[in-house]
Scaffold this motif. Sequence first.
Motif, PDB file in Angstrom:
ATOM      1  N   HIS A 139       0.913   3.969  -3.015  1.00  0.00           N
ATOM      2  CA  HIS A 139       0.553   5.349  -2.672  1.00  0.00           C
ATOM      3  C   HIS A 139       1.677   6.305  -3.065  1.00  0.00           C
ATOM      4  N   ARG A 140       2.930   5.918  -2.795  1.00  0.00           N
ATOM      5  CA  ARG A 140       4.075   6.780  -3.113  1.00  0.00           C
ATOM      6  C   ARG A 140       4.161   7.043  -4.613  1.00  0.00           C
ATOM      7  N   ASP A 161      -8.200   0.275  -0.050  1.00  0.00           N
ATOM      8  CA  ASP A 161      -6.813   0.445   0.368  1.00  0.00           C
ATOM      9  C   ASP A 161      -6.202   1.699  -0.252  1.00  0.00           C
ATOM     10  N   ILE A 162      -6.500   1.933  -1.528  1.00  0.00           N
ATOM     11  CA  ILE A 162      -6.038   3.141  -2.227  1.00  0.00           C
ATOM     12  C   ILE A 162      -7.214   3.657  -3.053  1.00  0.00           C
ATOM     13  N   VAL A 205      -8.255   7.067  -5.745  1.00  0.00           N
ATOM     14  CA  VAL A 205      -7.861   8.300  -6.430  1.00  0.00           C
ATOM     15  C   VAL A 205      -9.131   9.047  -6.824  1.00  0.00           C
ATOM     16  N   ALA A 250      -5.061   6.801   1.132  1.00  0.00           N
ATOM     17  CA  ALA A 250      -4.901   5.423   1.580  1.00  0.00           C
ATOM     18  C   ALA A 250      -5.815   5.180   2.773  1.00  0.00           C
ATOM     19  N   VAL A 268      -4.689  11.240  -4.190  1.00  0.00           N
ATOM     20  CA  VAL A 268      -4.713   9.839  -3.778  1.00  0.00           C
ATOM     21  C   VAL A 268      -4.815   9.770  -2.255  1.00  0.00           C
ATOM     22  N   SER A 290       0.822  -1.204   0.000  1.00  0.00           N
ATOM     23  CA  SER A 290       0.000   0.000   0.000  1.00  0.00           C
ATOM     24  C   SER A 290       0.858   1.257   0.000  1.00  0.00           C
ATOM     25  N   SER A 291       1.885   1.269   0.823  1.00  0.00           N
ATOM     26  CA  SER A 291       2.766   2.441   0.917  1.00  0.00           C
ATOM     27  C   SER A 291       3.450   2.739  -0.407  1.00  0.00           C
ATOM     28  N   SER A 303       1.100   9.114  -5.761  1.00  0.00           N
ATOM     29  CA  SER A 303       1.199  10.461  -5.206  1.00  0.00           C
ATOM     30  C   SER A 303       2.241  11.290  -5.955  1.00  0.00           C
TER      31      SER A 303
END
Length: 194
Positions: A49-50, A89-90, A92, A65, A63, A45-46, A53
């Motif tokens: 997201h990174r 989880d994510i 947009v 999380a 975005v 997830s991180s 983003s």
Amino acid sequence: MSLPKEDKKYTYTDYLTWPEHERWEIIDGLPFMQSAPKWEHQSISSELHRQISNYLLDKPCRVFASPFDLCLVEDNENDDDISNVVQPDIVVVCDETKLRKTGYFGVPILIIEISSPSTAIQDRVVKFNRYEKAGVKEYWIVEPDGKYINVFTLQENKRYGRPEAYTEEDKVYVTVFPDFTVDLKLVFDGIPNN
């Protein structure tokens, strides 16, 4: 503060009364409690997201999380009566006017769910159908154990077509952002083979 019972239909108003330290979703008025995710889930997830983003830095979309409430409005429901509150989880979103209260009240452009044995049916059937019906343009289901992703894209007939499948060696071409790819090597880096 009342905890949900399975024999009642619930709304966003009910949802706001439940304990903040617990993670709940409501789908078609039915409550579903979520368990805490594993570290592999959080790592994936991180990184997703990174990458997303970074791509969106100078663009109008944002975005988010989990935990982040996505309230899917049906048939002109008012906010208090919404019967579909999920925590993808994510997610947009591209219409900031729909960001309010505890999350987003509308249809996002992209949703990503990171599946696990306890959420597989929810992700592949229940949420799949809900997101398709709502008109989410792109829906990803990430499978940490097999290190692959299925990407579903909404077709002209308002249905998801056959999924595009990607493995840990691939880059995902994001349909809703044609000039953007997600590097799955980085997403699955450090995740053990199961």
